[in-house]
Design a protein around this motif. Structure first.
Motif, mmCIF file in Angstrom:
data_model
loop_
_atom_site.group_PDB
_atom_site.id
_atom_site.type_symbol
_atom_site.label_atom_id
_atom_site.label_comp_id
_atom_site.label_asym_id
_atom_site.label_seq_id
_atom_site.Cartn_x
_atom_site.Cartn_y
_atom_site.Cartn_z
ATOM 1 N N ALA A 54 -7.571 56.824 33.145
ATOM 2 C CA ALA A 54 -8.772 57.433 32.560
ATOM 3 C C ALA A 54 -9.667 57.957 33.689
ATOM 4 O O ALA A 54 -9.870 57.269 34.690
ATOM 5 C CB ALA A 54 -9.525 56.408 31.715
ATOM 6 N N GLU A 55 -10.144 59.170 33.514
ATOM 7 C CA GLU A 55 -10.937 59.778 34.597
ATOM 8 C C GLU A 55 -12.392 59.975 34.207
ATOM 9 O O GLU A 55 -13.277 59.882 35.042
ATOM 10 C CB GLU A 55 -10.333 61.136 34.971
ATOM 11 N N GLN A 56 -12.601 60.293 32.934
ATOM 12 C CA GLN A 56 -13.973 60.569 32.499
ATOM 13 C C GLN A 56 -14.420 59.429 31.587
ATOM 14 O O GLN A 56 -13.900 59.285 30.475
ATOM 15 C CB GLN A 56 -13.986 61.892 31.750
ATOM 16 N N ILE A 57 -15.326 58.601 32.083
ATOM 17 C CA ILE A 57 -15.732 57.402 31.342
ATOM 18 C C ILE A 57 -17.252 57.366 31.240
ATOM 19 O O ILE A 57 -17.954 57.544 32.241
ATOM 20 C CB ILE A 57 -15.240 56.124 32.069
ATOM 21 N N LYS A 58 -17.739 57.151 30.016
ATOM 22 C CA LYS A 58 -19.179 56.937 29.820
ATOM 23 C C LYS A 58 -19.355 55.524 29.273
ATOM 24 O O LYS A 58 -18.649 55.129 28.339
ATOM 25 C CB LYS A 58 -19.747 57.945 28.820
ATOM 26 N N LEU A 59 -20.307 54.797 29.845
ATOM 27 C CA LEU A 59 -20.597 53.444 29.367
ATOM 28 C C LEU A 59 -21.826 53.521 28.459
ATOM 29 O O LEU A 59 -22.867 54.063 28.869
ATOM 30 C CB LEU A 59 -20.872 52.540 30.574
ATOM 31 N N ILE A 60 -21.684 53.007 27.237
ATOM 32 C CA ILE A 60 -22.797 53.029 26.280
ATOM 33 C C ILE A 60 -23.186 51.589 25.964
ATOM 34 O O ILE A 60 -22.352 50.798 25.511
ATOM 35 C CB ILE A 60 -22.413 53.772 24.983
ATOM 36 N N THR A 61 -24.450 51.256 26.226
ATOM 37 C CA THR A 61 -24.936 49.899 25.969
ATOM 38 C C THR A 61 -26.272 49.982 25.228
ATOM 39 O O THR A 61 -26.972 50.995 25.313
ATOM 40 C CB THR A 61 -25.174 49.112 27.280
ATOM 41 N N LEU A 62 -26.623 48.901 24.542
ATOM 42 C CA LEU A 62 -27.935 48.881 23.883
ATOM 43 C C LEU A 62 -29.004 48.432 24.871
ATOM 44 O O LEU A 62 -30.027 49.086 25.043
ATOM 45 C CB LEU A 62 -27.928 47.932 22.680
#
Ligand code: URA
Length: 209
Positions: free
Chosen positions: A152-160
């Motif tokens: 995986a090359e394009q990763i976005k981390l989404i957190t509250l």
């Protein structure tokens, strides 16, 4: 260089304030986590590429936009990340879902993947890695490494809710990652909980406290 976005939309702030309240029960907590995940994904998907397509309305043929390029994968970090998946899938129903479960070996302090199942073509997909709480950043860092190891090359981390320490740890290990969070809180207490935070997100989601 990735960016850190604290998404301070009024709806997000309002809903997050509600779930911080210790009196909010599992049913409402779960529903609001889904809604927050959806609202954060709206912001995190702002830069998805578009392409032109022809569409024939009942009135005439026209050229309009549709999503182009890489497909998406949603990857919750077990267990609390599961609470964010349905909200995201309501916005992006075609996304595939992978799962990552990891814990830290108490002796070696090395991350141990106890479960990982990802879409086969994860190397072709943009990944939304989701976990409600970014506390020390340990599991997020390790999950990102596990994703990168599989291409995986394009990763976005989404957190509250994030702590400044968690954000720094992830940025340090993975400067290329974008982080979208509804709040950067004050810090961590001695037990590793985010302050003021909202408590144990997994327990509150699944009613196990
Ligand atoms: N995990 C949680 O669920 N809550 C915290 O505050 C920190 C880690």
């Amino acid at each position: 260089m990735g960016k850190v976005v604290e998404v301070n939309h009024p709806l997000i702030q309002h809903k997050l304030t509600i779930i911080r309240d210790e009196k909010v029960g599992t049913k409402d907590f779960r529903a609001l986590v889904d809604e927050l995940a959806m609202l954060l994904t709206y912001e995190a998907s702002r830069d998805l590429p578009l392409e032109d397509v022809q569409v024939k309305t009942p009135i005439q043929e026209t050229t309009k936009k549709q999503l182009a390029g890489k497909k998406l994968a949603v990857v919750p970090i077990l267990r609390a990340g599961l609470g964010m998946v349905d909200g995201i899938l309501q916005l992006i129903p075609a996304a595939k879902v992978g799962h990552i479960g990891m814990y830290r070996d108490e002796k070696t302090l090395e991350p141990v993947e106890y479960f990982i199942k990802l879409p086969e073509d994860i190397d072709q997909r943009e990944v939304l890695l989701v976990d409600p709480m970014l506390a020390t950043g340990g599991s997020a860092k390790d999950a990102i490494s596990a994703l990168k190891k599989r291409g995986a090359e394009q990763i976005k981390l989404i957190t509250l809710v994030s702590s400044p320490q968690g954000i720094a740890a992830v940025k340090d290990a993975h400067p290329d990652i974008d982080i979208y969070t509804a709040s950067i809180d004050e810090g961590l207490n001695d037990d590793g909980y985010i302050v003021p935070g909202l408590g144990d997100a997994g327990d509150r989601l699944f009613g196990t406290h």
